[in-house]
Design a protein around this motif. Sequence first.
Motif, PDB file in Angstrom:
ATOM      1  N   MET A   1     146.401 -24.387 -95.570  1.00  0.00           N
ATOM      2  CA  MET A   1     147.397 -25.103 -96.479  1.00  0.00           C
ATOM      3  C   MET A   1     147.043 -26.739 -96.390  1.00  0.00           C
ATOM      4  N   TYR A   2     147.069 -27.245 -95.473  1.00  0.00           N
ATOM      5  CA  TYR A   2     146.805 -28.646 -95.372  1.00  0.00           C
ATOM      6  C   TYR A   2     145.635 -28.907 -94.192  1.00  0.00           C
ATOM      7  N   ASP A   3     144.516 -29.577 -94.789  1.00  0.00           N
ATOM      8  CA  ASP A   3     143.491 -29.715 -93.576  1.00  0.00           C
ATOM      9  C   ASP A   3     143.384 -31.155 -93.447  1.00  0.00           C
ATOM     10  N   THR A   4     143.974 -32.159 -94.477  1.00  0.00           N
ATOM     11  CA  THR A   4     143.801 -33.487 -94.296  1.00  0.00           C
ATOM     12  C   THR A   4     145.101 -34.100 -94.540  1.00  0.00           C
ATOM     13  N   LEU A   5     145.685 -34.944 -93.718  1.00  0.00           N
ATOM     14  CA  LEU A   5     146.866 -35.552 -94.277  1.00  0.00           C
ATOM     15  C   LEU A   5     146.769 -37.135 -93.917  1.00  0.00           C
ATOM     16  N   LEU A   6     147.524 -37.962 -94.603  1.00  0.00           N
ATOM     17  CA  LEU A   6     147.283 -39.320 -94.556  1.00  0.00           C
ATOM     18  C   LEU A   6     148.752 -39.690 -94.060  1.00  0.00           C
ATOM     19  N   VAL A   7     148.728 -40.569 -93.165  1.00  0.00           N
ATOM     20  CA  VAL A   7     149.928 -41.490 -92.710  1.00  0.00           C
ATOM     21  C   VAL A   7     149.707 -42.937 -93.003  1.00  0.00           C
ATOM     22  N   PRO A   8     150.242 -43.504 -94.012  1.00  0.00           N
ATOM     23  CA  PRO A   8     150.259 -45.117 -93.937  1.00  0.00           C
ATOM     24  C   PRO A   8     151.122 -45.583 -93.188  1.00  0.00           C
ATOM     25  N   THR A   9     150.600 -46.782 -92.293  1.00  0.00           N
ATOM     26  CA  THR A   9     151.527 -47.513 -91.321  1.00  0.00           C
ATOM     27  C   THR A   9     151.438 -49.020 -91.763  1.00  0.00           C
TER      28      THR A   9
ATOM     29  N   PHE B   1     152.260 -35.615 -87.355  1.00  0.00           N
ATOM     30  CA  PHE B   1     151.676 -34.760 -86.149  1.00  0.00           C
ATOM     31  C   PHE B   1     152.189 -33.398 -86.315  1.00  0.00           C
ATOM     32  N   SER B   2     153.384 -33.190 -86.409  1.00  0.00           N
ATOM     33  CA  SER B   2     154.041 -31.888 -86.555  1.00  0.00           C
ATOM     34  C   SER B   2     153.238 -30.839 -87.517  1.00  0.00           C
ATOM     35  N   LEU B   3     152.940 -31.579 -88.600  1.00  0.00           N
ATOM     36  CA  LEU B   3     152.149 -30.797 -89.654  1.00  0.00           C
ATOM     37  C   LEU B   3     150.677 -30.508 -89.274  1.00  0.00           C
ATOM     38  N   GLY B   4     150.180 -31.402 -88.459  1.00  0.00           N
ATOM     39  CA  GLY B   4     148.740 -31.440 -88.135  1.00  0.00           C
ATOM     40  C   GLY B   4     148.639 -30.444 -87.042  1.00  0.00           C
ATOM     41  N   GLU B   5     149.748 -30.215 -86.325  1.00  0.00           N
ATOM     42  CA  GLU B   5     149.705 -29.285 -85.128  1.00  0.00           C
ATOM     43  C   GLU B   5     149.631 -27.984 -85.869  1.00  0.00           C
ATOM     44  N   ARG B   6     150.682 -27.734 -86.683  1.00  0.00           N
ATOM     45  CA  ARG B   6     150.828 -26.504 -87.319  1.00  0.00           C
ATOM     46  C   ARG B   6     149.755 -26.058 -88.170  1.00  0.00           C
ATOM     47  N   TYR B   7     149.032 -26.781 -88.873  1.00  0.00           N
ATOM     48  CA  TYR B   7     147.742 -26.454 -89.762  1.00  0.00           C
ATOM     49  C   TYR B   7     146.675 -26.669 -89.113  1.00  0.00           C
TER      50      TYR B   7
ATOM     51  N   ILE C   1     149.276 -45.266 -83.487  1.00  0.00           N
ATOM     52  CA  ILE C   1     149.566 -43.761 -84.038  1.00  0.00           C
ATOM     53  C   ILE C   1     148.135 -42.828 -83.699  1.00  0.00           C
ATOM     54  N   VAL C   2     147.129 -43.179 -83.716  1.00  0.00           N
ATOM     55  CA  VAL C   2     146.068 -42.424 -83.233  1.00  0.00           C
ATOM     56  C   VAL C   2     146.004 -41.970 -82.001  1.00  0.00           C
ATOM     57  N   THR C   3     146.305 -42.870 -81.139  1.00  0.00           N
ATOM     58  CA  THR C   3     146.565 -42.294 -79.547  1.00  0.00           C
ATOM     59  C   THR C   3     147.820 -41.340 -79.347  1.00  0.00           C
ATOM     60  N   GLU C   4     148.933 -41.705 -79.937  1.00  0.00           N
ATOM     61  CA  GLU C   4     149.844 -40.868 -79.942  1.00  0.00           C
ATOM     62  C   GLU C   4     149.597 -39.337 -80.530  1.00  0.00           C
ATOM     63  N   ALA C   5     148.587 -39.232 -81.656  1.00  0.00           N
ATOM     64  CA  ALA C   5     148.338 -37.868 -82.288  1.00  0.00           C
ATOM     65  C   ALA C   5     147.300 -37.273 -81.023  1.00  0.00           C
ATOM     66  N   PHE C   6     146.412 -37.973 -80.604  1.00  0.00           N
ATOM     67  CA  PHE C   6     145.526 -37.741 -79.656  1.00  0.00           C
ATOM     68  C   PHE C   6     146.415 -36.967 -78.394  1.00  0.00           C
TER      69      PHE C   6
ATOM     70  N   ARG D   1     148.969 -35.649 -78.530  1.00  0.00           N
ATOM     71  CA  ARG D   1     149.668 -34.184 -78.942  1.00  0.00           C
ATOM     72  C   ARG D   1     148.536 -33.092 -79.205  1.00  0.00           C
ATOM     73  N   ASP D   2     147.388 -33.606 -79.052  1.00  0.00           N
ATOM     74  CA  ASP D   2     146.167 -32.741 -79.270  1.00  0.00           C
ATOM     75  C   ASP D   2     145.924 -32.552 -80.893  1.00  0.00           C
ATOM     76  N   VAL D   3     146.212 -33.583 -81.679  1.00  0.00           N
ATOM     77  CA  VAL D   3     146.024 -33.661 -83.104  1.00  0.00           C
ATOM     78  C   VAL D   3     144.905 -34.581 -83.229  1.00  0.00           C
ATOM     79  N   ASP D   4     143.860 -34.010 -84.260  1.00  0.00           N
ATOM     80  CA  ASP D   4     142.734 -34.965 -84.419  1.00  0.00           C
ATOM     81  C   ASP D   4     143.388 -35.972 -85.339  1.00  0.00           C
ATOM     82  N   ALA D   5     142.885 -37.337 -85.089  1.00  0.00           N
ATOM     83  CA  ALA D   5     143.166 -38.573 -86.069  1.00  0.00           C
ATOM     84  C   ALA D   5     142.210 -39.521 -86.137  1.00  0.00           C
ATOM     85  N   VAL D   6     142.156 -40.132 -87.419  1.00  0.00           N
ATOM     86  CA  VAL D   6     141.241 -41.216 -87.739  1.00  0.00           C
ATOM     87  C   VAL D   6     142.108 -42.290 -87.981  1.00  0.00           C
ATOM     88  N   GLY D   7     141.493 -43.522 -87.829  1.00  0.00           N
ATOM     89  CA  GLY D   7     142.414 -44.606 -88.003  1.00  0.00           C
ATOM     90  C   GLY D   7     141.506 -45.585 -89.183  1.00  0.00           C
TER      91      GLY D   7
END
Length: 140
Positions: free
Chosen positions: A1-9, A23-29, A69-74, A76-82
């Motif tokens: 359902m969600y392959d790519t999420l965007l979190v503005p900061t 992150f929660s959505l990233g983990e789930r999907y 935020i990217v470090t926090e995602a990692f 949690r074992d979530v792929d992230a790009v800054g």
Amino acid sequence: MYDTLLVPTDGSEAALDAAKHGFSLGERYDATVHVLAVVEQSESAAIVGQGDAKLESLREHGTEATQKIVTEAFSRDVDAVGAVEVGNPDRTILEYADSHSVDMIVMSTHGRSGVGRFLLGSVTERVIRNGEIPVLAIQR
């Protein structure tokens, strides 16, 4: 359902709270979370007379905010790009989302209300109003 999420900061705690929902959505999907900081174009235009040092300082702040935020995602074992972009925040967020095929934007409202929200407007509100991508708005 969600392959790519965007979190503005903007580096705020409210943005970090919104990222946790991302992150929660990233983990789930099993989605990749893109973290974007926008150096406001109005700020960069105002610093032209001050040289590149001020612009570089603003970019560094954006890089630090995204990296946190990217470090926090990692962790949690979530792929992230800054990424850090210069421009109008709401337009830049929507352009980035479009160019990276983002399925959902997860962002904070910063909990503004009343006259301040009415007079200043809200980046989140403008993203919701002007975009065609679903937005999960997290009120702090």
